[in-house]
Scaffold this motif. Structure first.
Motif, PDB file in Angstrom:
ATOM      1  N   LEU A 202      10.074  -6.417   2.449  1.00 56.84           N
ATOM      2  CA  LEU A 202       9.765  -6.263   3.867  1.00 56.84           C
ATOM      3  C   LEU A 202       9.437  -4.797   4.127  1.00 56.84           C
ATOM      4  CD1 LEU A 202       9.728  -7.554   6.747  1.00 56.84           C
ATOM      5  CD2 LEU A 202      12.123  -6.802   6.959  1.00 56.84           C
ATOM      6  N   VAL A 203       8.249  -4.555   4.702  1.00 57.65           N
ATOM      7  CA  VAL A 203       7.828  -3.179   4.961  1.00 57.65           C
ATOM      8  C   VAL A 203       7.417  -3.028   6.418  1.00 57.65           C
ATOM      9  CG1 VAL A 203       6.995  -2.997   2.583  1.00 57.65           C
ATOM     10  CG2 VAL A 203       5.363  -3.465   4.430  1.00 57.65           C
ATOM     11  N   GLU A 204       7.373  -1.769   6.839  1.00 54.50           N
ATOM     12  CA  GLU A 204       6.807  -1.430   8.146  1.00 54.50           C
ATOM     13  C   GLU A 204       5.481  -0.716   7.910  1.00 54.50           C
ATOM     14  OE1 GLU A 204       7.731   2.022  11.114  1.00 54.50           O
ATOM     15  OE2 GLU A 204       9.227   0.436  11.446  1.00 54.50           O
ATOM     16  N   ARG A 205       4.428  -1.209   8.558  1.00 56.78           N
ATOM     17  CA  ARG A 205       3.100  -0.603   8.445  1.00 56.78           C
ATOM     18  C   ARG A 205       2.433  -0.639   9.815  1.00 56.78           C
ATOM     19  NH1 ARG A 205      -0.994  -3.686   4.692  1.00 56.78           N
ATOM     20  NH2 ARG A 205       0.510  -3.101   3.076  1.00 56.78           N
ATOM     21  N   SER A 206       2.043   0.525  10.304  1.00 57.64           N
ATOM     22  CA  SER A 206       1.366   0.624  11.613  1.00 57.64           C
ATOM     23  C   SER A 206       2.173  -0.073  12.700  1.00 57.64           C
ATOM     24  CB  SER A 206      -0.048   0.030  11.526  1.00 57.64           C
ATOM     25  OG  SER A 206      -0.804   0.704  10.542  1.00 57.64           O
ATOM     26  N   ASN A 207       3.494   0.188  12.717  1.00 59.95           N
ATOM     27  CA  ASN A 207       4.406  -0.341  13.742  1.00 59.95           C
ATOM     28  C   ASN A 207       4.575  -1.851  13.680  1.00 59.95           C
ATOM     29  OD1 ASN A 207       4.934   2.226  14.904  1.00 59.95           O
ATOM     30  ND2 ASN A 207       2.983   2.104  16.013  1.00 59.95           N
TER      31      ASN A 207
ATOM     32  N   LYS B 106       0.823  -1.200   0.000  1.00 56.35           N
ATOM     33  CA  LYS B 106       0.000   0.000   0.000  1.00 56.35           C
ATOM     34  C   LYS B 106       0.862   1.256   0.000  1.00 56.35           C
ATOM     35  CE  LYS B 106      -3.906  -2.008   2.574  1.00 56.35           C
ATOM     36  NZ  LYS B 106      -4.768  -1.865   3.784  1.00 56.35           N
ATOM     37  N   GLU B 107       0.257   2.322  -0.508  1.00 56.97           N
ATOM     38  CA  GLU B 107       0.920   3.623  -0.449  1.00 56.97           C
ATOM     39  C   GLU B 107       1.149   3.997   1.007  1.00 56.97           C
ATOM     40  OE1 GLU B 107      -0.025   8.214  -1.865  1.00 56.97           O
ATOM     41  OE2 GLU B 107      -0.928   6.523  -2.948  1.00 56.97           O
ATOM     42  N   GLY B 108       2.353   4.490   1.304  1.00 53.31           N
ATOM     43  CA  GLY B 108       2.711   4.850   2.678  1.00 53.31           C
ATOM     44  C   GLY B 108       3.522   3.795   3.394  1.00 53.31           C
ATOM     45  N   ASP B 109       3.566   2.547   2.872  1.00 52.30           N
ATOM     46  CA  ASP B 109       4.409   1.509   3.480  1.00 52.30           C
ATOM     47  C   ASP B 109       5.863   1.960   3.482  1.00 52.30           C
ATOM     48  OD1 ASP B 109       2.299  -0.205   3.936  1.00 52.30           O
ATOM     49  OD2 ASP B 109       2.647  -1.428   2.142  1.00 52.30           O
ATOM     50  N   VAL B 110       6.558   1.712   4.592  1.00 52.35           N
ATOM     51  CA  VAL B 110       7.983   2.036   4.703  1.00 52.35           C
ATOM     52  C   VAL B 110       8.790   0.810   4.274  1.00 52.35           C
ATOM     53  CG1 VAL B 110       9.859   2.731   6.241  1.00 52.35           C
ATOM     54  CG2 VAL B 110       7.541   3.640   6.596  1.00 52.35           C
ATOM     55  N   ILE B 111       9.609   0.970   3.243  1.00 50.45           N
ATOM     56  CA  ILE B 111      10.407  -0.156   2.737  1.00 50.45           C
ATOM     57  C   ILE B 111      11.608  -0.379   3.650  1.00 50.45           C
ATOM     58  CG2 ILE B 111      11.680  -1.084   0.778  1.00 50.45           C
ATOM     59  CD1 ILE B 111       8.805  -0.705   0.124  1.00 50.45           C
ATOM     60  N   LEU B 112      11.744  -1.625   4.124  1.00 53.55           N
ATOM     61  CA  LEU B 112      12.881  -1.990   4.988  1.00 53.55           C
ATOM     62  C   LEU B 112      13.911  -2.830   4.244  1.00 53.55           C
ATOM     63  CD1 LEU B 112      10.944  -2.946   8.252  1.00 53.55           C
ATOM     64  CD2 LEU B 112      11.927  -0.722   7.635  1.00 53.55           C
ATOM     65  N   ALA B 113      13.441  -3.772   3.422  1.00 54.22           N
ATOM     66  CA  ALA B 113      14.369  -4.669   2.731  1.00 54.22           C
ATOM     67  C   ALA B 113      13.717  -5.172   1.449  1.00 54.22           C
ATOM     68  CB  ALA B 113      14.754  -5.848   3.623  1.00 54.22           C
ATOM     69  N   VAL B 114      14.564  -5.463   0.467  1.00 52.87           N
ATOM     70  CA  VAL B 114      14.129  -6.070  -0.798  1.00 52.87           C
ATOM     71  C   VAL B 114      15.001  -7.284  -1.044  1.00 52.87           C
ATOM     72  CG1 VAL B 114      13.855  -5.774  -3.278  1.00 52.87           C
ATOM     73  CG2 VAL B 114      13.378  -3.854  -1.743  1.00 52.87           C
ATOM     74  N   ASN B 115      14.366  -8.443  -1.158  1.00 52.35           N
ATOM     75  CA  ASN B 115      15.087  -9.710  -1.358  1.00 52.35           C
ATOM     76  C   ASN B 115      16.191  -9.902  -0.312  1.00 52.35           C
ATOM     77  OD1 ASN B 115      13.498 -10.390  -3.566  1.00 52.35           O
ATOM     78  ND2 ASN B 115      14.870  -9.380  -5.010  1.00 52.35           N
ATOM     79  N   GLY B 116      15.862  -9.557   0.929  1.00 52.90           N
ATOM     80  CA  GLY B 116      16.789  -9.761   2.041  1.00 52.90           C
ATOM     81  C   GLY B 116      17.852  -8.683   2.201  1.00 52.90           C
ATOM     82  N   LYS B 117      17.892  -7.720   1.303  1.00 55.64           N
ATOM     83  CA  LYS B 117      18.896  -6.646   1.389  1.00 55.64           C
ATOM     84  C   LYS B 117      18.291  -5.436   2.084  1.00 55.64           C
ATOM     85  CE  LYS B 117      21.185  -8.041  -2.906  1.00 55.64           C
ATOM     86  NZ  LYS B 117      21.543  -7.643  -4.288  1.00 55.64           N
ATOM     87  N   ARG B 118      18.923  -4.996   3.204  1.00 57.00           N
ATOM     88  CA  ARG B 118      18.448  -3.814   3.921  1.00 57.00           C
ATOM     89  C   ARG B 118      18.657  -2.591   3.034  1.00 57.00           C
ATOM     90  NH1 ARG B 118      15.488  -5.628   8.124  1.00 57.00           N
ATOM     91  NH2 ARG B 118      15.737  -3.597   9.122  1.00 57.00           N
ATOM     92  N   ILE B 119      17.580  -1.907   2.706  1.00 58.34           N
ATOM     93  CA  ILE B 119      17.648  -0.921   1.628  1.00 58.34           C
ATOM     94  C   ILE B 119      18.349   0.382   2.018  1.00 58.34           C
ATOM     95  CG2 ILE B 119      15.683  -1.868   0.423  1.00 58.34           C
ATOM     96  CD1 ILE B 119      15.283   1.376   2.278  1.00 58.34           C
ATOM     97  N   HIS B 120      18.605   0.606   3.322  1.00 57.21           N
ATOM     98  CA  HIS B 120      19.277   1.860   3.692  1.00 57.21           C
ATOM     99  C   HIS B 120      20.715   1.907   3.182  1.00 57.21           C
ATOM    100  CE1 HIS B 120      20.489  -0.767   7.104  1.00 57.21           C
ATOM    101  NE2 HIS B 120      21.595  -0.042   7.096  1.00 57.21           N
ATOM    102  N   ARG B 121      21.203   0.792   2.672  1.00 63.42           N
ATOM    103  CA  ARG B 121      22.564   0.770   2.116  1.00 63.42           C
ATOM    104  C   ARG B 121      22.594   1.158   0.632  1.00 63.42           C
ATOM    105  NH1 ARG B 121      26.237  -1.726   5.325  1.00 63.42           N
ATOM    106  NH2 ARG B 121      25.474  -2.887   7.125  1.00 63.42           N
ATOM    107  N   TYR B 122      21.444   1.466   0.061  1.00 66.81           N
ATOM    108  CA  TYR B 122      21.376   1.698  -1.384  1.00 66.81           C
ATOM    109  C   TYR B 122      20.690   3.028  -1.701  1.00 66.81           C
ATOM    110  CZ  TYR B 122      22.436  -3.275  -1.449  1.00 66.81           C
ATOM    111  OH  TYR B 122      23.032  -4.505  -1.241  1.00 66.81           O
ATOM    112  N   LYS B 123      21.020   3.550  -2.863  1.00 67.69           N
ATOM    113  CA  LYS B 123      20.353   4.751  -3.349  1.00 67.69           C
ATOM    114  C   LYS B 123      18.997   4.367  -3.914  1.00 67.69           C
ATOM    115  CE  LYS B 123      24.698   7.095  -4.361  1.00 67.69           C
ATOM    116  NZ  LYS B 123      25.573   7.708  -5.399  1.00 67.69           N
ATOM    117  N   ILE B 124      18.127   5.357  -4.000  1.00 68.51           N
ATOM    118  CA  ILE B 124      16.740   5.083  -4.355  1.00 68.51           C
ATOM    119  C   ILE B 124      16.615   4.452  -5.741  1.00 68.51           C
ATOM    120  CG2 ILE B 124      16.205   7.357  -5.354  1.00 68.51           C
ATOM    121  CD1 ILE B 124      13.552   7.203  -3.710  1.00 68.51           C
TER     122      ILE B 124
END
Length: 451
Positions: free
Chosen positions: A432-437, A396-414
């Protein structure tokens, strides 16, 4: 004592002296951009982000980031809220038109500004300032963008863009310009209302080639835009999509493939194309005989010499030429939405804190027990296409992306994250997303959009 007549004369002389101080510095200063005396060219490095060239420019002493946009006639500033200060000269209120669903927007006009790009200088640059905080391209590109600039730079130089090395050389038109070798093909380029146009031809399924006049638009990240008319028909296989953001709002339309687009002997088969909703152009009074535009996803496949002074453009294939066109097959759009803390265990801690890359965030806290807290950009789903694999999976729109295929996305550019989400047809993607905690894992398979 000084009588009244003498006082009036002195006042007038004083006023003339002050006026001279304000005006005289502009006399003898070259209008437009120029290099230092005797310099043949200036070489500038750019970042290539989502097919767009981002260059650093000083505006009245403040360094800002601009998109090099051949489709814009006058520099436009926006997203200035985070700047400590920037001086603007001779300001007045105006209204400007731009692409998008909205109405013409209010802005400021400013004249007599000092622009500096390396050794290139302009002592009297006109610019517009858009004050609407909603007009901000930084979240979708992942880096600060403060403005767009185009025609004024192209007008004053022969501009040699090397997309392979990510460099631009600005040549003095009076000197010997870049060497145009046998591997280049040179075309006539028409300059109309401060914008550059190139003739091309397109082929739709089962039809003969159609001659088209295309705007050269380095400020568009897309490949080809086409305007539907009695000759140019939207292919049967297409889908509704968000095409981008303009100064007057969001731009929507249809995405599709065309059989080919040809520029001289250069031929792109199964080319990515978009047909924008023509309501997007309701603020533009006259499109003339323009049939569409060529954007960065086509232009980056060449090294290009723009010669506005002589109405010529020279193209040479580079290493990007045969790369497949990028499609958003997952249906997810992303953008930055502030920052978040990420907690990580580190194997060993010797008391030394290394400076981190900006894609990781620039604030780190090391806690006892070898735990590191990093302040990193928060990436959210900013839009999702109805019926797409991601939408069907439940994202859904607003989901916070945490990881894609096991890779933590904060290590990558958008843009790297977008590539992970749209790698190839048939690939399974786990997000993997964060939604409503709560942390939620979604899985979907990428499908060919045109089957």
């Amino acid at each position: 004592m000084v009588n009244q007549l003498e006082t009036n004369m002195l006042n007038r002389l004083f006023q003339f002296f002050i006026l001279s101080l304000l005006v005289l510095p502009f006399f003898g200063v070259a209008q437009g951009y120029s290099l230092q005396e005797g310099q043949k060219f200036e070489k500038i490095r750019f970042e290539l982000i989502n097919n767009l060239m981002v260059i650093p420019i000083e505006v009245n002493g403040t360094e800002l980031s601009f998109v090099m946009d051949s489709g814009v006639s006058t520099p436009i500033l926006f997203n200035l809220a985070n700047q400590d200060s920037i001086e603007l000269k001779n300001v007045s209120e105006i209204t400007i038109n731009g692409l998008g669903e909205g109405e013409p927007i209010s802005a400021l006009s400013s004249q007599g500004n000092f622009f500096k790009l390396g050794n290139i200088q302009n002592f009297s640059q006109k610019l517009y300032v858009v004050m609407d905080a909603g007009i901000n391209f930084s979240p979708s590109l992942g880096v600060p963008i403060h403005g767009i600039i185009g025609y004024d730079l192209f007008r004053d130089f022969i501009v040699d863009i090397n997309y392979s090395s990510k460099t631009i050389k600005f040549y003095n038109p009076q000197s010997i310009g870049p060497k145009i070798g046998k591997k280049y093909e040179t075309f006539d380029m028409e300059i109309i209302n401060r914008k550059a146009y190139l003739d091309a031809s397109i082929s739709l399924k089962g039809e003969e080639d159609i001659d088209v006049k295309m705007l050269l638009d380095t400020g568009s990240s897309d490949a080809v835009w086409l305007f539907e008319d009695e000759r140019i028909k939207l292919p049967e296989k297409n889908y509704d999509d968000y095409l981008g953001k303009g100064l007057a709002g969001d731009i929507y339309g249809k995405r599709t493939k065309i059989e080919s687009i040809k520029i001289g002997d250069y031929d792109f088969s199964d080319a990515k194309a978009a047909f924008p909703d023509m309501l997007t152009f309701n603020t533009i009074k006259d499109l003339g005989n323009r049939n569409g535009s060529l954007g960065g996803e086509i232009l980056k496949r060449f090294n290009i010499v723009f010669d506005y002074p002589n109405g010529k453009i020279s193209l040479r294939k580079n290493s990007n030429f045969k790369r497949p066109f990028h499609y958003n097959v997952s249906g997810i759009d992303l953008q930055h939405a502030g920052v978040r803390y990420v907690s990580e265990r580190i194997a060993s801690f010797n008391g030394v804190v290394q400076k981190s890359d900006r894609s990781y965030g620039n604030v780190q806290i090391l806690l006892e027990g070898a735990t590191r807290l990093s302040l990193v950009p928060e990436i959210i789903v900013s839009g999702i296409r109805a019926g797409s694999p991601a939408h069907s999976a439940g994202l859904k729109e607003g989901d916070v992306i945490l990881a894609v295929n096991g890779k933590r996305i904060h290590r990558y550019k958008i843009q790297e994250i977008m590539e992970m989400l749209n790698e190839k047809e048939g690939k399974r993607v786990k997000v993997l997303v964060e939604r409503s905690n709560s942390n939620l894992l979604f899985s979907f398979i990428l499908k060919d959009l045109f089957k």
